[in-house]
Design a protein around this motif. Structure first.
Motif, PDB file in Angstrom:
ATOM      1  N   PRO A 278      47.176  37.113  27.412  1.00 16.13           N
ATOM      2  CA  PRO A 278      46.390  36.103  26.693  1.00 16.13           C
ATOM      3  C   PRO A 278      44.987  36.586  26.405  1.00 16.13           C
ATOM      4  O   PRO A 278      44.526  37.608  26.925  1.00 16.13           O
ATOM      5  N   LEU A 279      44.275  35.827  25.582  1.00 18.44           N
ATOM      6  CA  LEU A 279      42.910  36.196  25.214  1.00 18.44           C
ATOM      7  C   LEU A 279      42.014  36.273  26.446  1.00 18.44           C
ATOM      8  O   LEU A 279      41.248  37.211  26.620  1.00 18.44           O
ATOM      9  N   VAL A 280      42.114  35.274  27.316  1.00 16.43           N
ATOM     10  CA  VAL A 280      41.383  35.257  28.586  1.00 16.43           C
ATOM     11  C   VAL A 280      42.414  35.152  29.702  1.00 16.43           C
ATOM     12  O   VAL A 280      42.824  34.060  30.073  1.00 16.43           O
ATOM     13  N   PRO A 281      42.892  36.283  30.224  1.00 17.43           N
ATOM     14  CA  PRO A 281      43.958  36.242  31.216  1.00 17.43           C
ATOM     15  C   PRO A 281      43.494  35.563  32.510  1.00 17.43           C
ATOM     16  O   PRO A 281      42.520  36.016  33.128  1.00 17.43           O
ATOM     17  N   PRO A 282      44.149  34.479  32.928  1.00 15.34           N
ATOM     18  CA  PRO A 282      43.792  33.886  34.223  1.00 15.34           C
ATOM     19  C   PRO A 282      43.897  34.883  35.371  1.00 15.34           C
ATOM     20  O   PRO A 282      43.148  34.798  36.348  1.00 15.34           O
ATOM     21  N   SER A 283      44.814  35.862  35.244  1.00 15.28           N
ATOM     22  CA  SER A 283      44.967  36.862  36.300  1.00 15.28           C
ATOM     23  C   SER A 283      43.722  37.736  36.441  1.00 15.28           C
ATOM     24  O   SER A 283      43.515  38.361  37.481  1.00 15.28           O
ATOM     25  N   LEU A 284      42.870  37.784  35.391  1.00 18.15           N
ATOM     26  CA  LEU A 284      41.636  38.555  35.478  1.00 18.15           C
ATOM     27  C   LEU A 284      40.730  38.004  36.574  1.00 18.15           C
ATOM     28  O   LEU A 284      39.968  38.745  37.198  1.00 18.15           O
ATOM     29  N   PHE A 285      40.855  36.706  36.822  1.00 15.72           N
ATOM     30  CA  PHE A 285      40.002  36.093  37.845  1.00 15.72           C
ATOM     31  C   PHE A 285      40.550  36.312  39.249  1.00 15.72           C
ATOM     32  O   PHE A 285      39.950  35.857  40.217  1.00 15.72           O
ATOM     33  N   ALA A 286      41.680  37.001  39.351  1.00 12.24           N
ATOM     34  CA  ALA A 286      42.129  37.452  40.667  1.00 12.24           C
ATOM     35  C   ALA A 286      41.271  38.614  41.160  1.00 12.24           C
ATOM     36  O   ALA A 286      41.231  38.908  42.354  1.00 12.24           O
ATOM     37  N   VAL A 287      40.568  39.281  40.228  1.00 14.01           N
ATOM     38  CA  VAL A 287      39.627  40.340  40.598  1.00 14.01           C
ATOM     39  C   VAL A 287      38.420  39.676  41.251  1.00 14.01           C
ATOM     40  O   VAL A 287      37.743  38.836  40.643  1.00 14.01           O
ATOM     41  N   ALA A 288      38.152  40.029  42.503  1.00 11.32           N
ATOM     42  CA  ALA A 288      37.132  39.329  43.289  1.00 11.32           C
ATOM     43  C   ALA A 288      35.753  39.390  42.628  1.00 11.32           C
ATOM     44  O   ALA A 288      35.005  38.407  42.634  1.00 11.32           O
ATOM     45  N   SER A 289      35.407  40.541  42.055  1.00 12.22           N
ATOM     46  CA  SER A 289      34.082  40.664  41.453  1.00 12.22           C
ATOM     47  C   SER A 289      33.917  39.713  40.274  1.00 12.22           C
ATOM     48  O   SER A 289      32.841  39.127  40.081  1.00 12.22           O
ATOM     49  N   MET A 290      34.976  39.536  39.486  1.00 17.60           N
ATOM     50  CA  MET A 290      34.917  38.616  38.355  1.00 17.60           C
ATOM     51  C   MET A 290      34.850  37.171  38.841  1.00 17.60           C
ATOM     52  O   MET A 290      34.066  36.362  38.348  1.00 17.60           O
ATOM     53  N   ARG A 291      35.653  36.863  39.850  1.00 16.64           N
ATOM     54  CA  ARG A 291      35.724  35.485  40.360  1.00 16.64           C
ATOM     55  C   ARG A 291      34.414  35.040  41.012  1.00 16.64           C
ATOM     56  O   ARG A 291      34.000  33.891  40.887  1.00 16.64           O
ATOM     57  N   ARG A 292      33.740  35.957  41.688  1.00 18.02           N
ATOM     58  CA  ARG A 292      32.502  35.601  42.380  1.00 18.02           C
ATOM     59  C   ARG A 292      31.255  35.794  41.526  1.00 18.02           C
ATOM     60  O   ARG A 292      30.267  35.068  41.686  1.00 18.02           O
TER      61      ARG A 292
END
Length: 482
Positions: A278-292
């Motif tokens: 997808p355009l903004v993959p929800p799985s990208l936010f599984a990356v801790a640096s992105m999520r925090r």
């Protein structure tokens, strides 16, 4: 007859590494070029602030159209940033950088030659779209073509450029409007981009390496349309509402926003689970640096965008300063920001995310000093009276944005660099526009109701609250950053 070739015991087999692609390397000249490309869109987001009174006078634009000149650029820019990152992954980041920079030059020329206000609005929207093609390639190129200490230095310089460009935009805008080069007046704030773009294109063709994702994903059409719709339903009414008198369409648009945003999230989650990209993959936010790291960027950018807009209005309309004097007042903030952002890479190596928390505290102190200074000294506020507040806010901002940007992308894989940088810059840019819309509306509404001094004081209280939110979210940042 067939022949066979045998290797002697002393012969070395062909190296397997010889067939592997050589990773692109971004040299000093290439880094300068992409940072130039990063500075141009951010300068143009803020450079218009000090030119609006002159534009209004010459084109008889009116408040609502003036808001569109600012909002049209910001909304188009924010809406298309993630798509720009995806296209760079697909077609090559250097190629999209060149296309975007060339389009930025053409649309800047169109802005500078606009015969009327509505033509200027259309050209500004096109200029925002061009910026969205160019800017995501900068971080993606840095991520894909640097590593280790070189990447840390490049990210620090990017963060310094991002904040400094915003302040420099208003300073440069004031100088250009006052200089009235060859009688161009406000038009020079756009025309100055053209020769800069020509130089940038020549440098980019020589010094910026090509990179792209090894497995580029196709464009997510439903996600792109829903993201565009969700950002428009939020940003357009907030930006235009006050000037237009809050007509019915603004309330209907704001009411539709949560439903459109929810539809976007559901569509993206479904595509992610189905194995599509997808355009903004929800799985990208599984990356801790992105999520925090991403959450603190939102209130910081809302604060920053609103602060720069409010300062421009307060200095010119409230204190009656000319464009040059208003710009000069911001110089200490720019210098403090730049110095702090350059110190960031060394500080983050020792203190990690706590550097950003310290920056939010210093920025908050700056807002308190501004509040007290305005309350006690209005309207006799000169360069030296405002100097402590400007230095403290610039210092605090410089310790936050470069650190947050480095943290967000620190663990994003190189093959997802375009998507990751696009998501981060979209959050930043949408938040800048949201800050202008919300804090600008608050300030202008209070100024009409209770006066400019009280408006600036209460808006400073709102800035202080946002700095506190940024600091609180920063407590979740990692202590060590790779």
């Amino acid at each position: 007859m067939t022949t066979t070739t045998t290797l002697s015991p002393t012969s070395a087999p062909p190296s397997a590494s010889a067939s592997l692609p050589v990773p692109p390397v971004l040299g000093p000249l290439g880094l300068f070029t992409v940072l130039l490309g990063a500075a141009l869109p951010l300068i143009d987001f803020f450079i218009v602030n000090v030119a609006l009174p002159t534009i209004d006078h010459e084109l008889a634009a009116g408040p609502a159209v003036l808001e569109l000149i600012v909002a049209g650029y910001g909304v188009a820019y924010a809406v298309l940033l993630v798509l720009g990152g995806r296209l760079g992954d697909m077609f090559g980041r250097r190629r999209l950088f060149l296309w975007g920079m060339a389009a930025f030059g053409v649309t800047s020329l169109a802005c500078g030659l606009a015969p009327d206000a509505w033509t200027l609005v259309a050209a500004r929207i096109a200029q925002g779209a061009a910026s969205a093609l160019m800017l995501p390639q900068v971080l993606a190129t840095i991520q894909a073509s640097t590593a280790g200490a070189r990447r840390a230095k490049a990210m620090g310089l990017y963060g310094a450029t991002a904040g400094l460009a915003a302040v420099a935009g208003q300073i440069l805008g004031g100088l250009l409007v006052a200089a009235d080069l060859a009688g161009t007046g406000w038009r020079s704030v756009f025309l100055v981009n053209v020769p800069v773009v020509v130089v940038g294109l020549l440098l980019a063709g020589r010094a910026v390496p090509e990179s792209r994702s090894e497995r580029p994903a196709p464009v997510d059409v439903p996600g792109t349309l829903l993201l565009a719709l969700s950002l428009c339903t939020l940003l357009v009414p907030l930006t235009e509402g006050r000037a237009a008198g809050w007509p019915l369409w603004t309330w209907l648009s704001l009411g539709a926003f949560p439903f459109v945003a929810l539809a976007f999230l559901l569509v993206e989650r479904r595509a992610d689970r189905a194995g599509r990209v997808p355009l903004v993959p929800p799985s990208l936010f599984a990356v801790a640096s992105m999520r925090r790291g991403l959450p603190p960027i939102v209130p910081f950018s809302v604060n920053f965008g609103g602060y720069m807009f409010v300062l421009a209005v307060a200095l010119q309309q409230g204190l009656g300063k000319g464009a040059v004097a208003a710009g000069a007042t911001l110089v200490p903030m720019a210098l403090a920001y730049f110095g702090a952002s350059l110190a960031g890479p060394r500080l983050i190596g020792r203190w990690g995310g706590r550097v950003a928390v310290a920056g939010s505290v210093i920025q908050g102190v700056g807002f308190v000093v501004l509040l007290v200074t305005v309350w006690r000294g209005w309207p006799d506020l000169g360069f030296f009276t405002l100097l402590p507040a400007m230095v403290l806010t610039g210092l605090g901002q410089g310790l936050q944005l470069p650190v947050l940007m480095r943290i967000v992308l620190s663990d994003v894989p190189a093959e997802r660099a375009g998507v990751g940088s696009g998501v981060m810059i979209t959050a930043q840019q949408a938040s800048l526009a949201l800050g202008v819309a919300t804090l600008g509306t608050l300030f202008m509404g209070l100024a009409s109701a209770v006066g400019m001094r009280e408006a600036l004081v209460w808006t400073a209280v709102a800035h202080l609250g946002l700095a506190g939110v940024t600091g609180a979210l920063g407590l979740r940042l990692p202590r060590l950053v790779g």
